[in-house]
Design a protein around this motif. Sequence first.
Motif, PDB file in Angstrom:
ATOM      1  N   HIS A   1       8.298   3.948   6.785  1.00  0.00           N
ATOM      2  CA  HIS A   1       8.708   5.348   6.669  1.00  0.00           C
ATOM      3  C   HIS A   1       7.908   6.249   7.586  1.00  0.00           C
ATOM      4  CE1 HIS A   1       5.416   6.958   4.179  1.00  0.00           C
ATOM      5  NE2 HIS A   1       5.372   5.765   3.630  1.00  0.00           N
ATOM      6  N   THR A   2       8.195   7.496   7.551  1.00  0.00           N
ATOM      7  CA  THR A   2       7.697   8.418   8.575  1.00  0.00           C
ATOM      8  C   THR A   2       6.947   9.571   7.915  1.00  0.00           C
ATOM      9  OG1 THR A   2       9.926   9.305   8.557  1.00  0.00           O
ATOM     10  CG2 THR A   2       9.418   7.714  10.293  1.00  0.00           C
ATOM     11  N   GLN A   3       6.755  10.683   8.610  1.00  0.00           N
ATOM     12  CA  GLN A   3       5.795  11.673   8.140  1.00  0.00           C
ATOM     13  C   GLN A   3       6.304  12.620   7.058  1.00  0.00           C
ATOM     14  OE1 GLN A   3       2.779  11.381   8.897  1.00  0.00           O
ATOM     15  NE2 GLN A   3       2.330  11.223  11.076  1.00  0.00           N
TER      16      GLN A   3
ATOM     17  N   SER B   1       7.251  10.107   2.354  1.00  0.00           N
ATOM     18  CA  SER B   1       6.486   9.300   1.400  1.00  0.00           C
ATOM     19  C   SER B   1       7.141   9.348   0.026  1.00  0.00           C
ATOM     20  CB  SER B   1       5.053   9.802   1.308  1.00  0.00           C
ATOM     21  OG  SER B   1       4.625  10.344   2.533  1.00  0.00           O
TER      22      SER B   1
ATOM     23  N   ILE C   1      -9.118   4.493  -1.215  1.00  0.00           N
ATOM     24  CA  ILE C   1      -8.256   3.310  -1.330  1.00  0.00           C
ATOM     25  C   ILE C   1      -8.705   2.231  -0.354  1.00  0.00           C
ATOM     26  CG2 ILE C   1      -5.896   2.491  -0.918  1.00  0.00           C
ATOM     27  CD1 ILE C   1      -5.012   5.391  -1.880  1.00  0.00           C
TER      28      ILE C   1
ATOM     29  N   LEU D   1       4.887  16.114   4.606  1.00  0.00           N
ATOM     30  CA  LEU D   1       3.427  16.016   4.578  1.00  0.00           C
ATOM     31  C   LEU D   1       2.805  16.362   5.919  1.00  0.00           C
ATOM     32  CD1 LEU D   1       0.875  15.110   3.014  1.00  0.00           C
ATOM     33  CD2 LEU D   1       1.290  12.800   3.891  1.00  0.00           C
TER      34      LEU D   1
ATOM     35  N   THR E   1       0.873  -1.185   0.000  1.00  0.00           N
ATOM     36  CA  THR E   1       0.000   0.000   0.000  1.00  0.00           C
ATOM     37  C   THR E   1       0.902   1.226   0.000  1.00  0.00           C
ATOM     38  OG1 THR E   1      -0.117   0.508   2.362  1.00  0.00           O
ATOM     39  CG2 THR E   1      -1.565  -1.246   1.551  1.00  0.00           C
ATOM     40  N   HIS E   2       0.290   2.386  -0.072  1.00  0.00           N
ATOM     41  CA  HIS E   2       1.065   3.625  -0.051  1.00  0.00           C
ATOM     42  C   HIS E   2       1.306   4.098   1.378  1.00  0.00           C
ATOM     43  CE1 HIS E   2      -2.450   3.218  -2.513  1.00  0.00           C
ATOM     44  NE2 HIS E   2      -2.124   4.109  -3.422  1.00  0.00           N
ATOM     45  N   ARG E   3       0.810   3.392   2.366  1.00  0.00           N
ATOM     46  CA  ARG E   3       0.739   3.842   3.758  1.00  0.00           C
ATOM     47  C   ARG E   3      -0.059   5.125   3.859  1.00  0.00           C
ATOM     48  NH1 ARG E   3       4.081   5.728   9.115  1.00  0.00           N
ATOM     49  NH2 ARG E   3       3.927   7.825   8.324  1.00  0.00           N
ATOM     50  N   GLN E   4       0.315   6.180   3.139  1.00  0.00           N
ATOM     51  CA  GLN E   4      -0.459   7.418   3.148  1.00  0.00           C
ATOM     52  C   GLN E   4      -1.628   7.194   2.204  1.00  0.00           C
ATOM     53  OE1 GLN E   4       0.341   9.529   5.329  1.00  0.00           O
ATOM     54  NE2 GLN E   4       2.511   9.168   5.694  1.00  0.00           N
ATOM     55  N   VAL E   5      -2.697   6.634   2.784  1.00  0.00           N
ATOM     56  CA  VAL E   5      -3.806   6.215   1.935  1.00  0.00           C
ATOM     57  C   VAL E   5      -4.999   7.164   2.097  1.00  0.00           C
ATOM     58  CG1 VAL E   5      -3.144   3.797   1.715  1.00  0.00           C
ATOM     59  CG2 VAL E   5      -4.440   4.557   3.735  1.00  0.00           C
ATOM     60  N   THR E   6      -6.107   6.747   1.518  1.00  0.00           N
ATOM     61  CA  THR E   6      -7.315   7.576   1.560  1.00  0.00           C
ATOM     62  C   THR E   6      -8.513   6.666   1.787  1.00  0.00           C
ATOM     63  OG1 THR E   6      -7.796   7.308  -0.789  1.00  0.00           O
ATOM     64  CG2 THR E   6      -6.313   9.126  -0.176  1.00  0.00           C
ATOM     65  N   VAL E   7      -9.631   7.270   2.129  1.00  0.00           N
ATOM     66  CA  VAL E   7     -10.846   6.470   2.305  1.00  0.00           C
ATOM     67  C   VAL E   7     -11.196   5.731   1.022  1.00  0.00           C
ATOM     68  CG1 VAL E   7     -11.780   7.808   4.228  1.00  0.00           C
ATOM     69  CG2 VAL E   7     -12.248   8.540   1.885  1.00  0.00           C
TER      70      VAL E   7
ATOM     71  N   ASN F   1       3.270  -1.723   6.765  1.00  0.00           N
ATOM     72  CA  ASN F   1       2.284  -1.064   5.912  1.00  0.00           C
ATOM     73  C   ASN F   1       1.826  -1.883   4.725  1.00  0.00           C
ATOM     74  OD1 ASN F   1       3.028   1.189   7.547  1.00  0.00           O
ATOM     75  ND2 ASN F   1       4.649   1.639   6.093  1.00  0.00           N
TER      76      ASN F   1
END
Lengths: 358, 358, 414, 414
Positions: free
Chosen positions: B128-130, B143, B68, B133, B60-66, B90
Amino acid sequence: MATERIWKTIENGPHALDPFLHPVSIKNYGQWQYHERPRPGVLKHVAKSGDVLYTVRAATHRQVTVDIIRRLCDLADRYAEGHLRWTVRNNVEFMTSEAANVDPLIAALEAAGHPVGGTGPSVSAIAHTQGWLHCDIPAVDASGVAKSIMDALFHDFAHEEMPNRVRLTTSCCEINCGGQADIAVVVQHTRPPRINHEILANVCEMPSTVSRCPVAAIRPTTVNGKPSLMVVEEKCIYCGACFGACPAMEINHPDHSRLAIWVGGKNSNARSKPANMKLVAHGLPNNPPRWPEVSELLKRILAAYKAGGRDWERLGEWIDRIGWKRFFQETGLPFDKFMIDNYRHARVSFNQSAHIRF
Amino acid sequence: MATERIWKTIENGPHALDPFLHPVSIKNYGQWQYHERPRPGVLKHVAKSGDVLYTVRAATHRQVTVDIIRRLCDLADRYAEGHLRWTVRNNVEFMTSEAANVDPLIAALEAAGHPVGGTGPSVSAIAHTQGWLHCDIPAVDASGVAKSIMDALFHDFAHEEMPNRVRLTTSCCEINCGGQADIAVVVQHTRPPRINHEILANVCEMPSTVSRCPVAAIRPTTVNGKPSLMVVEEKCIYCGACFGACPAMEINHPDHSRLAIWVGGKNSNARSKPANMKLVAHGLPNNPPRWPEVSELLKRILAAYKAGGRDWERLGEWIDRIGWKRFFQETGLPFDKFMIDNYRHARVSFNQSAHIRF
Amino acid sequence: MSDSQQSKPDPLQLNPTPMLDDLENGPWPSFIKGFKETAQRTGKTMVRGVLDQLNYSYETRMGYWKGGVVGVHGYGAGIISRYSMISDKFPEATEFHTMRVQPAPGLHYSTKALREVCDIWEKYGSGLLSMHGQTGNLQLQGIKAESVQACFDELNQAGWDLGGAGATVRTGLSCIGPARCEQACYDTLHVHGKVLSYYSDLTHRPQLPYKAKFKFSGCPNDCTNSIQRSDYAVIGTWRDEIKINAEEVENFIAAKGLEYLVNNVVSRCPTKAITLQGGKMVIDNRDCVRCMHCLNVMPKALSPGDDRGITLLVGGKGHLKVGNMLGSVMVPFMKMTTDEDVDAFIDLVDRMIDYWSENGLDHERVGECIERVGIQQFLDAVGLEATVEMVAHPRDNPYFKAGDYTVESEKDAA
Amino acid sequence: MSDSQQSKPDPLQLNPTPMLDDLENGPWPSFIKGFKETAQRTGKTMVRGVLDQLNYSYETRMGYWKGGVVGVHGYGAGIISRYSMISDKFPEATEFHTMRVQPAPGLHYSTKALREVCDIWEKYGSGLLSMHGQTGNLQLQGIKAESVQACFDELNQAGWDLGGAGATVRTGLSCIGPARCEQACYDTLHVHGKVLSYYSDLTHRPQLPYKAKFKFSGCPNDCTNSIQRSDYAVIGTWRDEIKINAEEVENFIAAKGLEYLVNNVVSRCPTKAITLQGGKMVIDNRDCVRCMHCLNVMPKALSPGDDRGITLLVGGKGHLKVGNMLGSVMVPFMKMTTDEDVDAFIDLVDRMIDYWSENGLDHERVGECIERVGIQQFLDAVGLEATVEMVAHPRDNPYFKAGDYTVESEKDAA
Ligand code: SRM
Ligand code: SRM
Ligand code: SRM
Ligand code: SRM
Ligand code: SF4
Ligand code: SF4
Ligand code: SF4
Ligand code: SF4
Ligand code: SF4
Ligand code: SF4
Ligand code: SF4
Ligand code: SF4
């Protein structure tokens, strides 16, 4: 002796070597091929030229006398072409190219009270320090401890039955001039120095005493109107370093200065890297003239090593293989909280893993 | 949203587990027998009951969305009995007892842009971390770096061709929330913070900023009549810890905040003990949007490991075997003086032996 | 790009983000693609603002968020507040707070519950999530301060609670353990749940010197990285013998060959506990240090013993300020089967947390605190016996306050 | 025993030393026996006094010597002065100073020279010697201050010089090396002689922050314990391949068996550089770390290579105050064959001593100094390149002042 001095010092440093080398050494200098150990205490080195040099190694007391030395010189004149040397462990070595000299030399040495041994996988002589005989800060005698231990371990000096060489040291204060060893017996103080305020100002340079303390536990103070020093007892780690700088910092005590046993030191690079020795017993009483508790413990440790060690495994390597848990089990020594490091690099010695022997 | 609040908080901590477990997990809870890996990205666990549970692991992208997540839920409903989970790296995992679901699920995941892989001796997703972003102290984006690297290493996520698992992390400031890993990419500052005296007194609690510094380089001072802080630049080690406590300690800089590469971290206890990772490259430019210098270097390191590592050897274990000298030779990375430790336990990392590879 | 913030009437229309666009390419999932999709579908301008600010960060190579104070009623932690430092440039990104939500142990979800989270989150927040944060939180990223309480209340009604932040117990992390793994030596998931529920108060209200993290790994493979990343690493292990399925050993040898066994199992055992004897693989369990390697290579043939429990390692953490710390053994073995076992564990950890609370300096983790006061004092305070398992080797310096041997010796001397 | 000091007219008559007498028993040579013999033969009352005080130490378990200042003309070191703290009790032991005499390298003697030392020593001193001190001195123990100068002058005429004490370069120590050992990779004895002669001034006159010791071992077996016991450990090594005498390998296997070779050589190589290939022993010299083990087990078959030289390790010392220090690699390899090689070595060490002299704190050894200032600074100051051989592994913390990369990058940014 107040005669006028006419000699002008020659600052040559170490004595010239060449006149002291055995002729066979000179001839084959740097051209040795291999060696063998015909029997304990005897080495046979063979040079590329084919020359052979026998070495007979014998114990000395280290604290010797002109009488003893002259007797050894007699033997060297008779059996070793007028040359002899000492090893770094206070053993004396006689070299000869005559195979026929070896046995009579051994007999003569033993007759003179110098047992032959210390080669190969044996317990060689203890490297020891000054003690009550000479040093200004010892808590124990060095020569006496060494003699007592070597009497107890004598069989293993004269025989090559250990897994590998065993090097012992003893030190008469915590400073440890004896250095690292397979097994070391070192004084361990168990309370802070008592300060002799009467003499302090007269006999000690205060700033250098303050700075000698590894944990900054010493502070200037005033006692009875006189400048003196005080020790923050919570900080003090009883090391006695201040006593070396200032005799008023009285650290020694017949009961509170005790003996500790350390194992697994190694200087050679053979197989494993050199290693510092580790604490495995402390609180042993300072019990002259024979310190039987110390010899007893050393015998126990060596017996376990002898039984369990594999060929070429130094004491510390044996422990590395079987693990510290089993070392304590097999020697019957108790592990206690003081054996967990709490000094500067403590963390490095923690078990930072889930590796556990159950 | 200023409506009156009627709900009384229930402080339950973690969400209840039971409704979230897959039924086959519940049935065979704690009763698993063994597992196999039928192909990269797929695990087959067999329970003592004989039940079989297939797991399909996807990136996954880890930084996902509803959006996804809802799509993943659709797939879980269709192929995994309405359950799904995330791994600590992740990746998303779908479990099913139906062997027949596996291939269609893989196809659907890949169609939806979620490549399948990350199992066994592969390069799993980067932890990974923030980054830019979200965090308040990053010098780099997390990311973006992660995406760029995984694009470059993609083949080895989808294939199991490494000697053992490879875990990567990236961290967007020197604090390293990403933690230890086989290879880590971490920000490295290269000069002291510049202090924004204008805002300091207003935005920072000074004593806690002072105490945040690992080397006590921060001191109170007065600037233009206002209380502020100063940095003793000789002491400062450019760590940026003060910036976390006080945004006026401006450590970040587009050129001076750079990237460093660390290798050989290990958390598992398998074979060797867990180990900290070591610095092997620094001064890499902060080069968005793709940071090509970083991926390039990671590829080089992984290629050498892939070529030289033996089965089951983690990256650090491979280096332990061949030695650091050869690691630098085989990766072509230069060793420099900054890689020699000079911090608290420096001595422990020195070569305290004559063991040398020539 | 500074002109990218001109008044944009259409919320569905994104601004140019040339630096970010490149990240839409390549085989790995693209977070930029995802963000754009959600922004365009929902018209949430916060996401557009965040993309704009992020693009600006890529151009200037600097970050532009600053912290603040945002919270929910009664809690002192759980929300990470983010205000843009350049909201004049990117007013849509003015606020972008994160809610740290504690997932279920093992990061398990039902689609039902997860859809519910998505719905609540789309209602109150940006629709962006991070699954998961490195500590183990479900991070809901992007909400305004004004919406936080309502969002939380709705989540809490659905069974979700916030995680820790700042000087609190943090959200825990557990490996999948008994739910799927044959190596699990204790029930990581339920112990995680029980321990973290117990510490709810300390999770929600900062009362500690600094953060405290728990991670639960079912065996020494440590799939949660607990040894480095948690103050309290709870790692499954066993005390008795490795279980050997002789038939499966045979099968393994038959399939892979004896040489494979020698090179990949026998010779890889860190303590040489495994030997070949008469063509058979023999394990001297007295030398086994439970590293897991042989079990990993031969999962069908070898399994953890039956007398299972945990090893507790304390003090793992990042390198601030002392250099990276791996946890070290504080309890070599503890049963972890019954509720009473878990209670005993909590009881012990309580004593550790108490000691640290009272003795820790500000911003000092428990491992640093132990290092500073000395482990002896810590052990005494929490009532643990020193054991040889705690060390890689005994001390190598004589700098310690040895015990007082006076009593017997003064008797002798008298 | 306090009455043991009543007037004793007969110098040949010893006082009772009941505690010491026990040490005359047992198979190991007895120093007490020796002391008594010399005391009785020579009638030297100093020895009797020392025995009495020693016996008192054994009874009270305390030492009774204190230091003072005794020296010879022009020198500031070399005599360790000892005055009894209880000379009222043991007046014969009032003074008991030691002269530290530098022996020849390798602790070699001719009987002629040694007899000469004995004669001089019997003339001026107690007749007691310590052969040798741990640092390597021939210690002449027991002389009065008034006799020191004359004794030294006579010794010096016979070619003997004093060693170091206090903040000086100390007496060196070398293994027997080329004089008898097949492993010697350089001429320990002559290098010892040359280096220590060069440092005579620093040996005799305290001008350094603290002591500085040299030890010379011909190979990594390190028979002088140089790595722990000296600031400058000079250890022989080689750069090319181990020399293999194939025939002797065969002989070894024939005599001892292949299993012995496997268990004691192949499997003991620390880096697994040795393998068996087709029944033959093969060494991958690229992996050999020159540990010496295989050469030790098979001295006939294996020998150091031909491209020989030394490794210099710096910083070994006892545990005051930082905990025991083993020296660490500062120069991985340096030739040590010609006089120019030795000069280059001295030149390098001079730079190290200079740096330390200028930067060392009082009572700080060079190793501690390097640790305090940081090795980078030390390397720069003495003009050495950092190399990977200096470390067991690269640093594991990010706490360093990384170089300045500005120039090129600012160009890029412009
Ligand atoms: C004579 C002496 C050197 C000298 O110039 O005085 C010496 C001489 C030899 N040593 Fe040594 N070593 C001598 C002290 C040492 C020391 C230092 C010490 O004892 O304090 C060490 C380091 C010990 C340590 O690690 O702490 C030392 C570690 C070795 C080793 C490595 C052993 C190991 O496996 O760790 C060897 C190799 C071997 O045993 O084959 C060795 C080998 C040898 C050989 C075989 C070298 C040779 O080929 O001639 C010599 C005969 C040894 C024997 O006793 O069998 N020598 N040797 C020293 C004798 C001391 C004594 O009286 O017992
Ligand atoms: C005589 C000797 C012990 C012996 O009986 O063999 C000795 C005796 C003393 N040592 Fe030592 N050291 C002796 C070898 C050593 C060694 C071993 C070596 O050199 O190989 C060490 C360990 C290695 C090292 O240098 O660190 C050693 C480490 C120390 C130390 C701790 C130094 C440190 O930094 O850790 C001290 C304390 C000090 O210097 O303040 C010390 C201090 C002393 C003093 C000067 C104690 C004092 O502060 O008054 C002792 C004088 C005793 C005396 O009455 O002669 N001595 N000392 C050794 C010197 C004889 C010689 O010159 O041949
Ligand atoms: C799913 C997951 C646990 C979870 O609850 O989420 C997991 C699951 C398994 N791990 Fe793990 N590990 C997981 C993260 C880890 C981590 C932590 C990490 O990745 O950040 C580690 C520690 C890494 C380190 O040392 O830094 C980890 C170290 C291991 C090891 C030890 C490997 C080694 O040799 O060092 C094994 C044993 C093995 O490989 O057979 C293992 C084995 C396994 C097994 C085979 C256990 C089993 O029998 O089911 C599981 C399948 C692994 C596979 O991918 O082939 N797992 N495993 C994690 C998947 C992460 C991912 O998405 O890639
Ligand atoms: C969000 C997260 C990174 C991520 O994107 O995943 C994170 C983000 C921050 N970490 Fe972290 N840390 C996060 C996991 C970690 C981890 C890994 C772990 O927990 O497994 C570590 C290493 C282990 C440890 O605890 O030491 C970690 C070690 C730190 C440290 C260094 C602590 C130390 O003692 O070395 C700091 C600095 C501090 O606390 O002052 C820090 C501080 C921070 C702060 C609070 C920075 C600050 O001072 O403002 C970051 C807030 C960022 C934000 O905008 O959300 N963070 N941080 C992780 C938490 C998510 C979650 O709750 O699930
Ligand atoms: S160990 Fe201590 S008491 Fe013994 S000689 Fe060295 S400094 Fe003196
Ligand atoms: S004994 Fe050691 S720790 Fe205590 S005051 Fe003296 S120097 Fe300091
Ligand atoms: S690594 Fe630094 S910048 Fe990145 S999330 Fe952690 S604290 Fe923030
Ligand atoms: S950057 Fe680090 S070392 Fe420098 S002042 Fe800030 S906290 Fe201290
Ligand atoms: S830590 Fe052990 S029990 Fe947990 S998932 Fe990993 S291998 Fe399985
Ligand atoms: S678990 Fe590890 S230590 Fe134990 S026998 Fe297997 S490989 Fe060896
Ligand atoms: S150090 Fe090496 S060269 Fe010197 S005597 Fe020992 S084995 Fe021989
Ligand atoms: S000298 Fe040591 S490292 Fe080199 S091959 Fe021989 S045993 Fe191996």
